[in-house]
Design a protein around this motif. Structure first.
Motif, short mmCIF file in Angstrom:
data_model
loop_
_atom_site.label_atom_id
_atom_site.label_comp_id
_atom_site.label_asym_id
_atom_site.label_seq_id
_atom_site.Cartn_x
_atom_site.Cartn_y
_atom_site.Cartn_z
N ILE A 372 1.62 -8.33 -3.19
CA ILE A 372 0.78 -8.31 -1.98
C ILE A 372 0.09 -6.97 -1.85
O ILE A 372 -1.11 -6.88 -1.60
CB ILE A 372 1.63 -8.63 -0.73
CG1 ILE A 372 2.07 -10.09 -0.77
CG2 ILE A 372 0.84 -8.34 0.55
CD1 ILE A 372 3.15 -10.47 0.21
N ASN A 373 0.84 -5.88 -2.09
CA ASN A 373 0.25 -4.54 -2.05
C ASN A 373 -0.90 -4.42 -3.03
O ASN A 373 -1.96 -3.87 -2.71
CB ASN A 373 1.29 -3.48 -2.39
CG ASN A 373 2.17 -3.18 -1.18
OD1 ASN A 373 1.81 -3.53 -0.06
ND2 ASN A 373 3.30 -2.55 -1.42
N ALA A 374 -0.68 -4.95 -4.24
CA ALA A 374 -1.70 -4.85 -5.27
C ALA A 374 -2.96 -5.60 -4.86
O ALA A 374 -4.08 -5.10 -5.04
CB ALA A 374 -1.16 -5.39 -6.59
N SER A 375 -2.79 -6.79 -4.29
CA SER A 375 -3.97 -7.57 -3.92
C SER A 375 -4.70 -6.93 -2.74
O SER A 375 -5.93 -6.94 -2.67
CB SER A 375 -3.60 -9.03 -3.63
OG SER A 375 -3.00 -9.12 -2.37
N ARG A 376 -3.92 -6.29 -1.85
CA ARG A 376 -4.56 -5.56 -0.74
C ARG A 376 -5.38 -4.40 -1.26
O ARG A 376 -6.49 -4.13 -0.81
CB ARG A 376 -3.50 -5.00 0.19
CG ARG A 376 -3.04 -6.00 1.20
CD ARG A 376 -2.30 -5.25 2.28
NE ARG A 376 -1.76 -6.17 3.24
CZ ARG A 376 -0.80 -5.87 4.07
NH1 ARG A 376 -0.28 -4.66 4.04
NH2 ARG A 376 -0.36 -6.76 4.93
N GLN A 377 -4.76 -3.70 -2.22
CA GLN A 377 -5.43 -2.56 -2.82
C GLN A 377 -6.76 -3.00 -3.42
O GLN A 377 -7.79 -2.35 -3.25
CB GLN A 377 -4.52 -1.97 -3.91
CG GLN A 377 -5.06 -0.71 -4.58
CD GLN A 377 -5.06 0.48 -3.63
OE1 GLN A 377 -4.21 0.56 -2.74
NE2 GLN A 377 -6.02 1.36 -3.77
N GLN A 378 -6.72 -4.16 -4.08
CA GLN A 378 -7.92 -4.70 -4.70
C GLN A 378 -8.99 -5.00 -3.65
O GLN A 378 -10.16 -4.71 -3.85
CB GLN A 378 -7.59 -5.97 -5.49
CG GLN A 378 -7.47 -5.72 -6.98
CD GLN A 378 -7.11 -6.98 -7.75
OE1 GLN A 378 -6.92 -8.05 -7.15
NE2 GLN A 378 -7.00 -6.86 -9.05
N GLU A 379 -8.51 -5.61 -2.54
CA GLU A 379 -9.45 -5.94 -1.46
C GLU A 379 -10.15 -4.70 -0.96
O GLU A 379 -11.34 -4.70 -0.69
CB GLU A 379 -8.71 -6.63 -0.31
CG GLU A 379 -8.62 -8.14 -0.46
CD GLU A 379 -7.63 -8.75 0.52
OE1 GLU A 379 -7.51 -8.21 1.64
OE2 GLU A 379 -6.98 -9.73 0.15
N ARG A 380 -9.36 -3.63 -0.82
CA ARG A 380 -9.92 -2.38 -0.29
C ARG A 380 -10.98 -1.81 -1.23
O ARG A 380 -11.91 -1.17 -0.81
CB ARG A 380 -8.80 -1.34 -0.11
CG ARG A 380 -8.22 -1.39 1.30
CD ARG A 380 -7.14 -0.33 1.48
NE ARG A 380 -5.88 -0.96 1.90
CZ ARG A 380 -4.72 -0.75 1.32
NH1 ARG A 380 -4.63 0.02 0.25
NH2 ARG A 380 -3.64 -1.34 1.79
N GLU A 381 -10.77 -2.01 -2.55
CA GLU A 381 -11.70 -1.40 -3.51
C GLU A 381 -13.04 -2.13 -3.60
O GLU A 381 -13.15 -3.28 -3.27
CB GLU A 381 -11.05 -1.35 -4.90
CG GLU A 381 -10.05 -0.19 -5.00
CD GLU A 381 -9.09 -0.35 -6.19
OE1 GLU A 381 -9.27 -1.28 -6.99
OE2 GLU A 381 -8.17 0.47 -6.24
#
Ligand code: GTP
Ligand code: MG
Length: 381
Positions: A372-381
């Motif tokens: 979930i953290n990784a996908s959030r990080q992706q969303e932010r980028e």
């Protein structure tokens, strides 16, 4: 010390994340309450107790079962059959060779059962060849490419005592032949090798060319003045197979392969599947101890009370000693190929299962959080 994320803790406690966070606000832990915040075990314990739980935290102290340490006096142990895998390039005749070895051994057996594929089979060493050191049978593992092997190799488990490197005399050294040679060089101290120059019945067979090509790969055959035995065989006609068995039993004698034949079982699952009427079954390769019906065993997070045991001829067996592979029924769920099998008392198995499942839950929850953290990080980028 152990750690756990807020999200994972909620999952472990089987409560809603919001409920946990609310409790945290009231305990003055607002700053730590985001779902991916990592808590140390003491905070996690306090929170768990708020919800009426008594958690076990110390991973090191948690109960589990492990393979036995090496025996202090191996010379005193009885011999066990060598475990042999056949490897080589595509189409060089591995399956044909195994089939011929297997059908000739079935023909030699007394009562003819139905042969079944269980991932391994046993070939008796003809009594004329059986040597003083008591190598009476050889266990061949089927299909060396399958999942169990990759899994066992990945964790550095050395199950094979002897590798038969098959090289077709009409084709010579090929890419996968070289791959096997690499593997052999890495494991040199642990495995013996015999080269089977195969398909010698073919008009196009060029034995000498194979011998020379192997020399180029640093494989020095005995017949070329080196130290690696070679046999000339045909899996199709059966020519040379007694030679192959003889060479294997000699190598086994030199290796002096021994194992404890009593005490708790240690082994590996080679294959597993669900069979109608039997439920989950698994082929267990026994490396230590004697497996018998009624035994309690664990494999990963799966357990069995051994019910029916059968060999590759479909015969029911009551006793599987080291070096033997048998299918085992009685599993509560399907174990994974390549995983360790351990025998213990029923209560120890239960305790180990609780611990292993809990660890698995924590790992799954942690992995979820990371994803979930990784996908959030992706969303932010
Ligand atoms: P993969 O599983 O695809 O890697 O092949 P394999 O090494 O298991 O070879 P397989 O036993 O399937 O044999 C491949 C072909 O070679 C088949 O057509 C066999 O009939 C033939 N063959 C195998 N062994 C011999 C042999 O000793 N002599 C002859 N003449 N043909 C053989
Ligand atoms: Mg094959």
């Amino acid at each position: 010390p152990s750690t756990v994320s807020v999200g994972a803790l909620a999952r472990l406690l089987n409560i809603r994340l919001e409920d946990l966070q609310e409790k945290m606000y009231h305990s003055g832990m607002e700053a730590q309450s985001s779902f991916d915040h990592v808590l140390t075990s003491d905070y996690a314990v306090l929170l768990a107790e708020e919800f009426g739980r008594k958690p076990i935290v110390n991973d090191e102290a948690a109960f589990d079962l492990y393979p036995p340490p090496p025996h202090p006096n191996p010379q005193s142990l009885p011999n066990r059959p060598p475990i042999v895998t056949i490897m080589g390039h595509v189409d060089h005749g591995k399956t044909t060779l195994l089939d011929t070895l297997r059908s000739s051994s079935v023909a030699q057996g007394e009562a003819g059962g139905i042969t079944q594929h269980i991932g391994a089979f046993s070939v008796p060493v003809p009594s004329s060849l059986a040597n003083e050191n008591g190598v009476q049978s050889i266990t061949f593992l089927d299909t060396p490419g399958h999942a169990a092997f990759s899994a066992m190799r990945a964790r550095g488990a050395h199950v094979t005592d002897i590798i038969v490197l098959v090289v077709a005399a009409d084709d010579g050294v090929m890419p996968q032949t070289r791959e096997v040679i690499e593997l052999i060089k890495k494991d040199r101290e642990k495995v013996s090798v015999v080269v089977a120059i195969n398909k010698v019945d073919k008009p196009g067979a060029k034995i000498e060319a194979v011998q020379k090509a192997l020399l180029v790969e640093d494989i020095h055959l005995e017949e070329m003045g080196g130290d690696i035995p070679a046999v000339h065989v045909s899996g199709l006609t059966g020519q040379g197979l007694p030679d192959l068995l003889d060479t294997i039993s000699l190598l086994a004698e030199i290796q002096d392969i021994r194992a404890e034949a009593s005490g708790n079982v240690f082994g590996y699952v080679l294959e597993s599947k669900v069979v109608q009427g039997l439920g989950p079954i698994a082929t267990v390769l026994v490396l230590r101890g004697a497996l018998e019906p009624g035994a309690h065993i664990i494999c990963g997070t799966h357990q069995a009370r051994v019910r029916l045991m059968q060999d590759s001829n479909g015969q029911t067996v009551k006793h599987a000693s080291p070096g033997m592979a048998v299918t085992v029924s009685g599993w509560k769920s399907l174990p994974n190929a390549g995983d360790e099998v351990l025998e213990a008392s029923e209560s120890d198995i239960k305790r180990a299962l609780v611990n292993r499942k809990r660890k698995l839950d924590i790992n799954t929850a942690m992995a979820d959080v990371e994803a979930i953290n990784a996908s959030r990080q992706q969303e932010r980028e």
